[in-house]
Design a protein around this motif. Structure first.
Motif, short mmCIF file in Angstrom:
data_model
loop_
_atom_site.label_atom_id
_atom_site.label_comp_id
_atom_site.label_asym_id
_atom_site.label_seq_id
_atom_site.Cartn_x
_atom_site.Cartn_y
_atom_site.Cartn_z
N GLY A 122 32.98 44.16 33.47
CA GLY A 122 33.96 43.42 32.72
C GLY A 122 34.83 42.30 33.27
O GLY A 122 34.52 42.00 34.50
N PRO A 123 35.45 41.65 32.52
CA PRO A 123 36.10 42.02 31.36
C PRO A 123 35.08 41.46 30.21
O PRO A 123 34.34 40.52 30.37
N ASP A 124 35.53 42.03 29.21
CA ASP A 124 34.67 42.01 27.86
C ASP A 124 35.36 41.67 26.81
O ASP A 124 36.03 42.50 26.15
N MET A 148 44.20 46.36 27.39
CA MET A 148 42.89 46.48 28.29
C MET A 148 42.52 48.25 28.16
O MET A 148 43.56 49.06 28.18
N LEU A 149 41.56 48.50 27.99
CA LEU A 149 41.04 49.88 27.84
C LEU A 149 40.32 50.10 29.14
O LEU A 149 39.46 49.24 29.75
N ILE A 150 40.92 51.27 29.75
CA ILE A 150 40.42 51.61 31.23
C ILE A 150 39.67 52.98 31.19
O ILE A 150 40.42 53.84 30.95
N TRP A 151 38.52 52.93 31.68
CA TRP A 151 37.55 54.13 31.79
C TRP A 151 37.56 54.49 33.39
O TRP A 151 37.18 53.55 33.98
N VAL A 152 37.88 55.79 33.47
CA VAL A 152 38.05 56.11 35.02
C VAL A 152 36.83 57.09 35.08
O VAL A 152 37.00 58.18 34.50
N TYR A 154 39.54 34.20 29.04
CA TYR A 154 39.29 34.75 30.48
C TYR A 154 40.27 34.81 31.34
O TYR A 154 40.39 35.79 32.04
N PRO A 155 40.89 33.64 31.62
CA PRO A 155 41.63 33.44 32.60
C PRO A 155 43.01 34.54 32.51
O PRO A 155 43.43 34.97 33.67
N SER A 156 43.43 34.57 31.43
CA SER A 156 44.51 35.82 31.10
C SER A 156 43.85 37.16 31.40
O SER A 156 44.49 37.82 31.91
N PHE A 157 42.71 37.55 30.93
CA PHE A 157 42.29 38.72 31.20
C PHE A 157 41.84 39.03 32.85
O PHE A 157 42.09 40.07 33.32
N LYS A 158 41.35 37.80 33.50
CA LYS A 158 41.24 37.82 34.87
C LYS A 158 42.63 38.42 35.56
O LYS A 158 42.80 39.26 36.47
N ALA A 159 43.69 37.81 35.14
CA ALA A 159 45.11 37.69 35.74
C ALA A 159 45.45 39.43 35.69
O ALA A 159 46.06 39.82 36.38
N ALA A 160 45.21 39.90 34.32
CA ALA A 160 45.66 41.30 33.84
C ALA A 160 44.80 42.12 35.14
O ALA A 160 45.38 43.03 35.62
N ILE A 161 43.48 41.83 35.25
CA ILE A 161 42.91 42.63 36.33
C ILE A 161 43.33 42.55 37.69
O ILE A 161 43.38 43.54 38.43
N ASP A 162 43.48 41.35 38.10
CA ASP A 162 44.05 41.15 39.22
C ASP A 162 45.45 41.71 39.44
O ASP A 162 45.68 42.43 40.63
#
Length: 86
Positions: A51-53, A67-71, A16-24
């Motif tokens: 997410g993240p999921d 990371m898959l991003i849907w807009v 989770y911390p790595s995913f959160k950093a990527a989103i940040d």
């Protein structure tokens, strides 16, 4: 999705911390002169991000996060109205 280098048993939630950093990183604000630029996302609150999921991906030679991003367009948004006007 986290794609590891080995097939051992893992707990994807520990990443989770790595995913959160990527989103940040998608929401970082940078100042260039007097202009404040916003990243890909203006905010990472629940109004904008689901997410993240964290999921475990295939075993690969070089481990990585994908990371898959849907807009989606919000009804009444300026960008959406401009596209509809064409």
């Amino acid at each position: 999705m986290y794609s590891p280098a080995t097939g051992r048993v893992r707990d994807p939630a520990n990443w989770y911390p790595s995913f959160k950093a990527a989103i940040d990183g998608l929401t970082d604000k940078k100042r260039k002169g007097q202009v404040l630029t916003v990243g890909v996302l203006s905010d990472d609150s629940d109004e904008h991000v689901v997410g993240p999921d964290m999921r475990l991906g295939d075993v690969v030679t070089r481990p990585h996060i994908t990371m898959l991003i849907w807009v989606t367009r919000q009804a009444g948004s300026a960008a959406g109205e401009a596209a509809d006007a064409r």
